[in-house]
Design a protein around this motif. Structure first.
Motif: not given
Lengths: 177, 333
Positions: B202-205, B232-242
């Motif tokens: 959907g909208r996250s990677t 390590q892992a990272v999750t990015l949600v579209d539209g968010s810069h975190a």
């Protein structure tokens, strides 16, 4: 609880080590490379998580398979390196002090490629329909031998026969890579 | 470049081909390996012939487009019914027909394994429930989970992968001259030689690194990035810069090992994973979507997996509209 599948696998490795070295020495024709491959198998085993070790049904065959993959990887790595060296010298007009990389084939290579493609197409056309279907399902669709057999409604050994017919024909008609 | 025809006899070619196919099938027993050893030792030609056969067999994977085109051409030339047996989502036939000679040359060049060829993108698609591994010309491999689509473009300067909705595990061959770049959603992942898992929902990677170092940055702002190392892992949600780095897993991604591991995840996530793993989509309906699940799901067949999930959670599974619906048992009552 069997929390030591990995320990068992390592024990199988130690037991089969001489047989593995002999096998890969015969395969590669080089005892030193065989030693390296068999040592790399050990490195891979050590990195294997316990949970994955538990899923291995046939440990001895698994060792041979890892070794086969390592061997093929090594061959392909060397080919890439030599092809790269070749490209360096081909593209000598573009490179100064070895900092540029050619990113297109020479006209001569392109002509050879076209010829080769024509040969692949011609060779494939000569194959019986069943063989072509098996080849497509396996190499293009990525189905396993068992899945191809199920899809075509034939036995697994028939599928292996079809595929080796295709491979032998390509080797003969297209030439060796 | 070596250009030669086979120096081996027909029977050696046939035997080498049969062994190469069996080795590729991956179900050789120990006894089979011993039989192979005996065959290899029987003639000095045998080991060479087998290696060549294995290489040609592997080379066919490096540019499936070329083989696909050759098979399509052959099918058209002989029997028009063959392609119907092999349904596919992205038929290259169309491209093949209108692109003509230029493309033929490009496809053929790819088949030749010219490693520095400026690449045309190849698209790979898996159906839900189908997993496949593709090996690229540079030696990198990509294991694709079900319901995934990605395109690959290799050139002399870089290796570019574009991921749509997908989950894939990458094992990248080291090549300092050609960075390996994955663009997905609004982010870009750049690596040299490493292994990692990317999933786009959907909208996250989510990126999870199992070996080496990976840099993840925003497509719009490459300066905004994080470096991930093993585990390590990272999750990015579209539209968010975190870009928050968390502890990931160093093990092979669960879906590759036939199991899924969850720590306090909503059932909607579990349903999305199961939809990738099996042909029939799974949906968490109503309140059920928010039920939390912690545990490991073994992926054998869909019915058994769902039964185990029902045993763990206060839910019931039913089939409707060609999908499996998971509802909370409270609501069902």
């Amino acid at each position: 609880m069997t929390s030591n599948a990995k320990a068992e696998l390592l024990a199988v490795y130690l037991e089969r080590r001489p047989a593995l070295v002999r096998f890969f020495a015969t395969r590669t024709g080089c005892p030193d490379r065989a030693e390296d491959i068999v040592q790399d198998i050990y490195v891979r085993l050590q990195a294997l998580p316990e949970t994955s070790a538990r899923e291995i049904a046939n440990p001895a065959a698994f060792l041979y398979r890892i070794g086969g993959n390592l061997m093929l990887d090594g061959v392909r790595r060397r080919q890439r390196a030599s092809a790269r060296d070749q490209a360096w010298s081909d593209a000598s007009s573009l490179s100064s002090h070895g900092v540029s990389v050619a990113d297109s084939p020479s006209p001569e290579d392109a002509a050879w490629a076209r010829l080769k493609f024509d040969r692949v197409a011609a060779a494939v056309e000569e194959l019986p329909p069943n063989v072509r279907i098996a080849l497509r399902l396996h190499r293009i669709e990525g189905l396993t031998h068992a899945e191809v057999a199920a899809r075509m409604g034939v036995s697994r050994s028939s599928v292996e026969k079809y595929l080796s017919t295709a491979l032998a024909h390509l080797l003969k008609r297209v030439g060796w890579p | 470049m070596t250009r030669h025809t086979s120096p081996f006899s027909q029977s050696v070619i046939d035997q080498a081909s049969a062994w190469a196919v069996r080795l590729g099938g991956g179900d050789m027993s120990e006894a089979d390996y011993l039989a192979l050893e005996a065959w290899l030792a029987a003639s000095p030609d045998h080991p060479h012939a087998l290696t060549e056969a294995e290489q040609l067999w592997a080379a066919l994977d490096d540019d499936r487009g070329a083989l696909d085109a050759a098979l399509t051409q052959a099918a058209a030339a002989t029997a028009p019914t063959i392609s119907a047996l092999a349904p596919r989502k992205h038929s290259p036939n169309r491209r093949w027909r209108w692109a003509g000679g230029g493309l033929a040359a490009a496809l053929a060049a790819g088949l030749l394994l010219l490693p520095l060829l400026s690449g045309r993108p190849s698209t790979y698609v898996t159906a839900p429930g189908e997993q496949k591994t593709i090996t690229l010309r540079d030696g990198s491999s990509i294991a694709m989970n079900g319901g995934s689509e990605l395109s690959v473009r290799l050139s002399g300067k870089e290796r570019l992968i574009e991921m749509k909705s997908a989950e894939a595990a990458f094992d990248v061959a080291h090549d300092a001259q050609r960075p390996f770049r994955v663009t997905v959603g609004e982010s870009r992942i750049e690596v040299l030689g490493t292994a990692f898992d990317v999933r786009r929902d959907g909208r996250s990677t989510t990126v999870n690194v199992s070996r080496g170092v990976v840099q993840v940055s925003e497509l719009a702002d490459p300066a905004h990035n994080v470096r991930l190392t093993m585990g390590q892992a990272v999750t990015l949600v579209d539209g968010s810069h975190a870009l928050e780095v968390t502890q990931g897993s160093t093990e092979t991604a669960g879906w590759r090992a036939g199991r899924l591991v969850y720590d306090n995840r909503p059932l909607s996530d579990v349903a999305a994973d199961l939809s990738r793993a099996y042909p029939t989509p799974v949906r968490a309906v109503g309140d059920a979507a928010d039920i939390r699940f912690t545990g490991t799901l073994v992926l054998d067949d869909q019915a058994s997996t769902l039964r185990r999930l029902e045993a763990f959670l206060p839910i019931s599974a039913s089939r409707a509209d060609g999908a499996v619906q998971l509802r909370s048992r409270e609501a069902a009552r």
